[in-house]
Design a protein around this motif. Structure first.
Motif: not given
Lengths: 414, 126
Positions: A392, A404, A408
């Motif tokens: 990421i 994000e 995650k």
């Protein structure tokens, strides 16, 4: 291959349900060592009462009270600050608020600093990575000193009201006191329109200067900014703590606590960090580990103003921290967030070994490719190096893509 | 290890996979660190398992001592097998971690170049 991918993902799903209930998961943050972002020792910092101090003096004053050192790198000292040191910090809505400094930071640095000058005569010398608050085409954000260009618009405080209205003769010479509010020199407003408590000055020159000695920084929780005596706003940051900071109520850094009595203070953990994602709440414990290495040479810290005893002590702390981090990895973590610098070559022995160790423990691992704000950053290079794991991209410094990251983390470790 | 060190040379111990097979993890780590602390370069035909590597780092850290031992330099080939293959290997219960590994004192060994098929190191006398 498709089948195996399928199998892998179902196993990782199973792994995540395995530890979805009850006790918070213990997530280790691992990665190679990192560099800091600092100011030169002579830079003057604006304090909440309107006075200013050299940043080195602020540090020395804190150091004199012998506070806990929570740094995770032997080149650094990172001291807890008594509650009474406050600075005006710029909030995201561009208003200013007096905010306590949580930590002072010092790092040995021999190399180039950047002297940044602005059209209104402001000047500050900072490390190449040190960020300024800038108004760019994409809105207000941070820009590193070495990315500043002639014409970059950087934030200056235009006015500030000290909390207690107390003035002293040490008032910054650039501040004009008018009743309870301090206003910076009015020439600002002939050039620029003030927004909130900020006006925008323009960079006219950045000049590399050689530096040998210490550099300094402050940690200002929540707002992560402070200002120089003449009002230039600079960002503050401490990389590994961003995650804990964003998730905890008061935005406090991972504290100096160690989970094992008598263990080194280098172990830092934050318990019961609660992340809310899609209406679901996930609780995790964050273990922040020092950069892993296979060697520590105390003579690297033996610089002109560090005594041998101090250098030895720091190198000893570093080795204890790494040993403890390795031990935890085998015994005491439920998942790993592996933070890599996207601007650096990921194919190092330490990275290869650590990822191998994490895999052999069957721990869920999420790779964060940090510093994507840097020009030389390559997320693909990291994906190529560790194709078996999800990578990421993020900029912890700028807060880019943190959503994000949290999604995650909740998905992997929730 | 036999004492064969030349007065001004660098001793290199090449340790076969077979020799390592009969040793417990801590024995391997002890053997490596004893060799490295004597200033030798230790080359392992088949390397260490990830678990042993993590213990090697941990024990190395506890032995680092000012003016005496700065730690180790370690190099092995980056894994060439794909993620899927190593996952399959793990499913089958065999970890394919066999990889030539070079370990030396941090202050005497410097990696010049490393890629998937070549490791070049410079070894200096102490």
């Amino acid at each position: 291959m498709g089948l195996l991918t399928e199998l892998k993902s179902s196993i990782s799903r199973a792994a995540s349900t395995l530890f979805s209930e009850e006790d918070p998961k213990r997530i280790g943050i691992y990665g190679p060592p990192n560099a800091g972002k600092c100011l030169g020792p002579d830079e003057k910092v604006l304090l909440a009462d309107g006075t200013h101090r050299r940043i080195e003096d602020v540090y020395e004053e804190v150091a004199a009270s012998d506070p806990p050192d929570v740094s995770d790198d032997p080149h650094e000292t990172w001291l807890e600050c008594p509650a009474d040191i406050e600075v005006p910090a710029l909030r995201s809505d561009l208003s200013v608020e007096a905010t306590p400094v949580s930590h002072v930071f010092r790092q040995r640095y021999d190399g180039q600093l950047y002297r940044v000058r602005t059209r209104l005569g402001r000047e500050v010398t900072v490390s190449p990575e040190h960020p300024f608050i800038a108004a760019t085409a994409n809105g207000v954000g941070t820009v590193r000193a070495d990315d500043l260009e002639e014409g970059t618009r950087v934030a200056l405080l235009s006015s500030y009201t000290p909390a207690d209205g107390a003035w002293s003769s040490e008032l910054s010479p650039d501040l004009v006191s008018d009743g309870g509010t301090v206003t910076y020199d009015a020439t600002y407003h002939r050039h620029n329109v003030a927004t909130g408590d900020v006006t925008w000055d323009t960079v006219v020159e950045t000049e590399p200067v050689d530096h040998e000695g210490y550099i300094y920084d402050l940690t200002v929780p929540e707002h992560h900014t402070f200002a120089t005596a003449d009002g230039l706003v600079v960002h503050n940051t401490t990389l590994a703590n961003r995650i804990a900071r964003d998730w905890t109520e008061h935005g406090d850094a991972v504290g100096p606590e160690s989970h094992v009595p008598h263990e080194t203070r280098r172990a830092r953990r934050k318990e019961n960090v609660e992340i809310e994602r899609d209406g679901k709440s996930v609780r995790i414990d964050i273990v922040d580990t020092p950069g892993v290495t296979t060697k520590v040479d105390y003579t690297e810290f033996l610089e002109h103003d560090m005594e041998k005893d101090d250098a030895v002590r720091r190198s000893r702390e570093a080795t204890e921290g790494v040993a403890e981090a390795m031990h935890w990895l085998r015994e005491d973590v439920d998942g790993v967030v592996y933070v890599l610098d996207a601007a650096e070559d990921p194919f190092t022995q330490v990275n290869t070994m650590l990822i191998g160790i994490i895999e052999s423990q069957d721990l869920p691992v999420l790779i964060l490719a940090n510093k994507i704000d840097l020009e030389e950053a390559s997320i693909q290079r990291i994906r190529n190096a560790f194709p078996q794991h999800e990578t990421i991209p993020l900029s912890a410094l700028e807060g880019d893509n943190m959503d994000e990251v949290y999604d995650k983390i909740a998905e992997y470790f929730g | 290890m036999a004492e064969m060190k030349q007065p001004d040379g660098v001793q290199i111990d090449l340790i076969s996979g077979e020799r390592m097979d009969g040793m417990a993890s801590m024995e391997k780590i002890r053997m490596i660190l004893d060799g490295v602390r004597d200033g030798n370069i230790v080359i392992l035909e088949e390397g260490l398992s990830p678990d042993e590597e993590s213990k090697l780092i941990e024990v190395t850290m506890t032995e680092i001592s000012p003016d005496e031992f700065d730690g180790i330099e370690i190099e092995s080939y980056p894994r060439s097998e794909t993620a899927e293959a190593s996952f399959l290997d793990r499913l089958m219960g065999k970890e394919s971690t066999k990889k030539l590994t070079v370990i030396g004192p941090a202050n005497q060994i410097e990696t010049l170049h490393k890629d998937e098929t070549l490791i070049q190191t410079l070894v200096s006398r102490k």
